[in-house]
Design a protein around this motif. Structure first.
Motif, mmCIF file in Angstrom:
data_model
loop_
_atom_site.group_PDB
_atom_site.id
_atom_site.type_symbol
_atom_site.label_atom_id
_atom_site.label_comp_id
_atom_site.label_asym_id
_atom_site.label_seq_id
_atom_site.Cartn_x
_atom_site.Cartn_y
_atom_site.Cartn_z
ATOM 1 N N TRP A 179 31.583 47.500 51.339
ATOM 2 C CA TRP A 179 32.942 47.009 51.152
ATOM 3 C C TRP A 179 33.628 47.710 49.984
ATOM 4 N N VAL A 180 34.826 48.265 50.277
ATOM 5 C CA VAL A 180 35.579 48.996 49.255
ATOM 6 C C VAL A 180 36.681 48.167 48.628
ATOM 7 N N GLY A 181 36.960 46.994 49.189
ATOM 8 C CA GLY A 181 37.978 46.161 48.564
ATOM 9 C C GLY A 181 38.554 45.112 49.483
ATOM 10 N N ALA A 189 40.825 34.588 43.381
ATOM 11 C CA ALA A 189 40.406 35.986 43.273
ATOM 12 C C ALA A 189 40.333 36.422 41.813
ATOM 13 N N LEU A 190 41.265 35.958 41.025
ATOM 14 C CA LEU A 190 41.238 36.281 39.600
ATOM 15 C C LEU A 190 40.004 35.659 38.947
ATOM 16 N N ALA A 191 39.680 34.442 39.331
ATOM 17 C CA ALA A 191 38.550 33.738 38.718
ATOM 18 C C ALA A 191 37.210 34.360 39.074
ATOM 19 N N VAL A 192 37.096 34.962 40.254
ATOM 20 C CA VAL A 192 35.819 35.519 40.686
ATOM 21 C C VAL A 192 35.556 36.904 40.103
ATOM 22 N N LEU A 229 41.062 42.988 45.038
ATOM 23 C CA LEU A 229 39.718 42.999 44.466
ATOM 24 C C LEU A 229 39.004 44.262 44.926
ATOM 25 N N VAL A 230 38.420 44.984 43.975
ATOM 26 C CA VAL A 230 37.640 46.170 44.301
ATOM 27 C C VAL A 230 36.316 46.118 43.541
ATOM 28 N N PRO A 231 35.248 46.638 44.152
ATOM 29 C CA PRO A 231 33.953 46.607 43.478
ATOM 30 C C PRO A 231 33.938 47.519 42.252
ATOM 31 N N TRP A 235 33.296 42.741 40.356
ATOM 32 C CA TRP A 235 34.563 42.969 41.043
ATOM 33 C C TRP A 235 35.691 43.054 40.026
ATOM 34 N N HIS A 236 36.590 43.983 40.275
ATOM 35 C CA HIS A 236 37.749 44.170 39.410
ATOM 36 C C HIS A 236 38.978 43.631 40.118
ATOM 37 N N ALA A 237 39.793 42.858 39.385
ATOM 38 C CA ALA A 237 40.998 42.251 39.945
ATOM 39 C C ALA A 237 42.250 42.951 39.437
#
Length: 282
Positions: free
Chosen positions: A57-59, A70-73, A90-92, A97-99
């Motif tokens: 998964w790329v995002g 999404a921000l919290a994860v 979200l991207v790995p 993960w980066h938000a």
């Protein structure tokens, strides 16, 4: 070439045009084994869904109601996503993960390309939902530091107020039934509406006094605000413009390549029967 996956998550997502944009980007970039899909996901489902994704998964594109989840994860957060208080991307990364929040790009790109708007000082914002916070951060980034926020429910404006404080925006909160819409619009440099057409229809001609307007609603088209702005001869940006311009940054996050803007624009126009020109700007 290794198979790679991306998707839009949210609820509902069956109507989402994001697959049109991102699959067109993958095709234009020669990423024939990459795919982009829709995944129905509630706010509570964001964390387990993200936790179960493998290295293919790329995002993810994140729409409502999952943007705050999404921000919290995320393990890391871009400055603008932190200001907005929500993430649509979200991207790995090496640590998880980066938000990010490319809705900010969407607002700015739409206003610049469709209206020629690049800076100002006074804004009007209708509605206080998730799109409104991204609009606040976007407007602050081009010098708009005085914003009148008009809401139907003052009690629901707390997140927008907190966002304005983080972004350095002076926010004047005005109850909907007390607003002088014509005066607010005429004295503004830019107006952003995030509310349904039923809310703007009775006041559309008054709102059209703003020299530059963004109506984030694009279906059904034309909206009452769009019709009034066109009749008044003012500049209009649309939700489709915003969707297109926010997707460019997401595509670059996912692929690591410059977004194929012309191909993405052409695909979105074809999918919407060429109803809007969707200018790319400079």
């Amino acid at each position: 070439m290794a198979v790679r996956h991306a998707a839009v998550i949210g609820s509902p997502v069956s109507h989402s045009l994001s697959p049109v944009l991102h699959n067109a980007a993958f095709q234009a970039l020669g990423l024939s084994d990459w795919s982009y899909d829709r995944i129905e996901c509630s706010e509570d489902g964001v964390e387990p869904l993200v936790g179960g994704l493998d290295s293919s998964w790329v995002g993810l594109s994140v729409t409502m109601p999952g943007k705050r989840a999404a921000l919290a994860v995320a393990s890391s957060v871009s400055p603008r996503a932190g200001l907005v208080g929500a993430a649509n991307t979200l991207v790995p990364s090496a640590v998880g993960w980066h938000a990010d929040n490319t809705d900010v790009d969407g607002v700015l790109g739409a206003l610049r390309a469709a209206c020629g708007f690049t800076s100002g000082s006074r804004g009007v914002l209708l509605g206080a939902g998730g799109t409104a916070t991204a609009a606040l951060v976007a407007l602050a980034s081009v010098g708009v530091r005085d914003v009148s926020l008009v809401v139907r429910s003052v009690s629901r404006a707390s997140e927008a107020q907190a966002c304005a404080s983080r972004a350095g925006v002076t926010l004047t909160l005005i109850p909907w039934d007390q607003a002088d819409f014509a005066s607010l619009a005429a004295s503004s440099d830019v107006l952003v509406s995030t509310v349904p057409p039923s809310a703007t229809e009775p006041i559309a001609s008054e709102l059209a006094e703003s020299p530059c307007a963004l109506d984030v609603i694009y279906h059904p088209w034309p909206t009452p605000l769009a019709y009034a702005v066109e009749k008044r001869g003012r500049a209009l940006a649309t939700g489709l413009d915003m969707l297109l311009h926010q997707a460019f940054g997401q595509s670059e996050h996912f692929t690591g390549h410059p977004a194929p803007r012309e191909a993405m624009r052409a695909a979105l126009r074809a999918a919407t029967d060429n109803v809007l020109p969707l200018p790319l700007g400079d």
